[in-house]
Design a protein around this motif. Structure first.
Motif, PDB file in Angstrom:
ATOM      1  N   ARG A   1      38.268  94.686  80.532  1.00 21.98           N
ATOM      2  CA  ARG A   1      39.448  95.312  81.779  1.00 21.98           C
ATOM      3  C   ARG A   1      39.713  94.122  82.919  1.00 21.98           C
TER       4      ARG A   1
ATOM      5  N   GLN B   1      38.315  90.781  82.030  1.00 25.88           N
ATOM      6  CA  GLN B   1      38.241  89.650  81.097  1.00 25.88           C
ATOM      7  C   GLN B   1      37.454  89.048  81.573  1.00 25.88           C
TER       8      GLN B   1
ATOM      9  N   ASP C   1      36.233  89.084  75.949  1.00 30.20           N
ATOM     10  CA  ASP C   1      36.848  89.566  75.074  1.00 30.20           C
ATOM     11  C   ASP C   1      36.871  90.470  74.922  1.00 30.20           C
TER      12      ASP C   1
ATOM     13  N   HIS D   1      38.353  96.080  73.256  1.00 28.82           N
ATOM     14  CA  HIS D   1      38.865  95.193  73.820  1.00 28.82           C
ATOM     15  C   HIS D   1      40.156  95.804  74.296  1.00 28.82           C
ATOM     16  N   ASP D   2      41.342  94.628  74.944  1.00 21.75           N
ATOM     17  CA  ASP D   2      42.164  94.930  75.276  1.00 21.75           C
ATOM     18  C   ASP D   2      43.722  93.950  74.500  1.00 21.75           C
TER      19      ASP D   2
ATOM     20  N   SER E   1      46.269  93.831  75.431  1.00 23.22           N
ATOM     21  CA  SER E   1      47.196  93.142  76.451  1.00 23.22           C
ATOM     22  C   SER E   1      46.649  91.956  76.443  1.00 23.22           C
ATOM     23  N   GLN E   2      45.986  91.696  76.546  1.00 24.82           N
ATOM     24  CA  GLN E   2      45.514  89.764  76.634  1.00 24.82           C
ATOM     25  C   GLN E   2      45.576  89.456  75.089  1.00 24.82           C
ATOM     26  N   ARG E   3      46.858  88.812  75.607  1.00 22.77           N
ATOM     27  CA  ARG E   3      46.328  87.747  73.989  1.00 22.77           C
ATOM     28  C   ARG E   3      46.041  86.909  73.485  1.00 22.77           C
ATOM     29  N   ASN E   4      44.798  86.268  74.523  1.00 21.26           N
ATOM     30  CA  ASN E   4      44.294  84.885  74.487  1.00 21.26           C
ATOM     31  C   ASN E   4      42.440  85.708  73.518  1.00 21.26           C
TER      32      ASN E   4
END
Length: 391
Positions: free
Chosen positions: A92, A94, A97, A122-123, A125-128
Motif C-alpha cells: 500500500r 508502494q 510492487d 499487490h495493489d 490500482s498501481q499501474r506500474n
C-alpha cells in the motif's frame, strides 16, 4: 479583385505579423504536440520493456517451504528478497510492487499430491505494478503446468488428460493494425491542432475587432457583409489547414523514431497517410472555422471570446471519450457524423485497412452538410446590426 479575396489577403497579411497567432497556429500545436506525443510513447515503451526484461526483485515469504518453485522463479529472472514483516502495508505504501507469500502447509500438501496455493500480494490500482504481477503470475502458472504434467506421467497417465480442450490462437492482426492500440489518440490530436490553429485568428477577426472598434468602419464599406465574412472565414481555414499540414509533416518525421517494431507494430505516417488525412479533414476545417467565428461573434472582448472557445474546445474530445467508454463496432452511418467519422476514418488509415469510397463519401458529405449549416448561421449573425456595435 473580388472583395472577399481582398479581405482574405488583408487578414492573412496582418495576422502573419501577429506573434501570438503564429505561435499558436504554427508552433505550439503542430510541432510541440507530435514531439511530446513521441517522447511520451517512447518513455512508456522503454519503461515497460525494461521492466519485462530486467531482473525483478521479489520479496518472498516462506521461500524455504517451496525451494523448487523459488528456483523456477530465479530461472525466469526473479531475484528473491528477504521476507517483509507487513507485506500488505508495504504494498500500500508502494515500497514494493508485489510480494509472494508461501504458506507453511505448502510442503505437506505438495508431498500428498494435493493442490497448493501461493499468494501474490499487490495493489491493482498501481499501474506500474501490472507488468511485474503479470510476469510473476506467468512464471508460476508455467511451473504449475509442468509439475502437473510430471504428476500425471508418474502415475502412468498422459499429460493431455488434464487438458481435454486446447485453444489454438489464430490472431489475424497485422503489425500495422496493432498500431491502433498505441496511436488511437491521433485523430483527436489532429482535430485539436485544427482547432488551435484557427482559434486565435477567429477571435481576433471578430471579438478582437469589436474590442478595437475596427469592425464598424469595415461594415460601412459598400461591400456585402457576406463577402467580408467569407474572406475572414477563408483566412481562418488557411491558418487551420497550414497548422494541420505542419502537424502531419512533423508526425511523419518523428514517427520514424518511435520503437513500434519492438512491440511487434508497424506505423506508416508518410506522405500517403498525410494526404488522405488532409482530404478527410477538409470539411472539418470549414466546420470548426465557422463554429469558432460564430461563438467568438457573441463575445464583446478578446478575453471573453477566449473563455467561450475554451469551452468549445471540449467538442473535439467527444468521439475519443465515446470510443473509450463505449467501444463498438463501426457502422457505415457513423462515418457521416462529424468528428466521429474523421476519428474512425483516421483509425482505418492507421490500421492499414484503407478508407473505402462509401465511408469516405459519407464522411465528407456529412461533415460538409453540417459545415454549411454553421456557415449559414454565422453569415446570418454577420448581417445583424448587433455584430456591428462595438463593445
Amino acid at each position: 479583385m473580388h472583395p472577399a479575396f481582398v479581405v482574405y489577403l488583408k487578414e492573412v497579411r496582418e495576422n502573419l505579423r501577429d506573434r501570438r497567432t503564429l505561435t499558436s497556429a504554427f508552433l505550439t500545436g503542430p510541432l510541440l504536440t507530435p514531439l511530446l506525443f513521441v517522447v511520451l510513447i517512447n518513455l512508456a515503451i522503454h519503461q515497460q520493456l525494461e521492466k519485462a526484461e530486467r531482473p525483478l526483485k521479489l520479496p518472498v515469504i516462506g521461500a524455504s517451504y517451496a525451494p523448487n518453485l523459488v528456483r523456477a522463479l530465479e530461472a525466469g529472472g526473479i531475484v528473491p528478497q528477504p521476507p517483509l514483516a507487513d507485506p500488505e502495508a508495504a504494498v500500500r505504501r508502494q515500497d514494493v510492487d508485489l510480494v509472494l507469500r508461501i504458506a507453511p502447509a505448502y510442503a505437506a500438501a505438495w508431498r500428498k499430491g494435493e493442490p497448493v496455493q501461493v499468494e501474490l500480494i499487490h495493489d491493482s490500482s498501481q499501474r506500474n505494478a501490472g507488468t511485474a504481477v503479470e510476469r510473476v503470475s506467468r512464471l508460476i502458472e508455467t511451473y504449475a503446468r509442468q509439475q502437473g504434467a510430471m504428476r500425471l506421467v508418474a502415475r502412468g497417465l498422459s499429460p493431455t488428460l488434464a487438458a481435454p480442450v486446447q485453444v489454438a490462437d489464430r490472431d489475424q492482426a497485422t503489425a500495422q493494425s496493432r498500431a491502433v492500440l498505441m496511436f488511437n489518440m491521433l485523430p483527436y490530436l489532429f482535430v485539436l491542432t485544427l482547432f488551435i490553429g484557427g482559434m486565435y485568428l477567429a477571435i481576433d477577426l471578430t471579438a478582437g475587432e469589436r474590442e478595437r472598434q475596427s469592425l464598424e468602419p469595415l461594415f460601412i464599406n459598400p461591400v456585402p457583409r457576406g463577402q467580408i465574412f467569407l474572406g475572414k472565414l477563408a483566412a481562418i481555414c488557411t491558418f487551420s489547414a497550414a497548422s494541420l499540414a505542419i502537424s502531419l509533416l512533423a508526425f511523419g518525421m518523428v514517427g520514424r523514431f518511435m520503437p513500434a517494431e519492438r512491440l511487434g507494430m508497424e506505423i506508416d505516417l508518410g506522405p500517403g497517410f498525410a494526404l488522405r488525412v488532409l482530404v478527410l479533414q477538409l470539411p472539418m476545417i470549414v466546420l470548426l472555422a465557422a463554429l469558432q467565428s460564430l461563438v467568438a461573434a457573441f463575445a464583446r472582448s478578446y478575453r471573453e471570446a477566449q473563455t467561450y472557445l475554451s469551452l468549445l474546445m471540449l467538442l473535439p474530445i467527444l468521439p475519443s471519450v465515446l470510443l473509450m467508454v463505449l467501444p463498438f463496432k463501426p457502422q457505415a452511418w457513423m462515418y457521416a457524423v462529424p468528428l466521429l467519422g474523421q476519428h474512425l476514418g483516421i483509425l482505418d488509415l492507421v490500421r492499414g485497412d484503407g478508407l473505402g469510397l462509401l465511408p469516405l463519401s459519407a464522411c465528407l458529405a456529412g461533415t460538409a452538410f453540417v459545415a454549411l449549416l454553421a456557415v449559414a448561421a454565422t453569415l446570418r449573425l454577420y448581417r445583424s446590426e448587433r455584430l456591428a456595435i462595438s463593445a
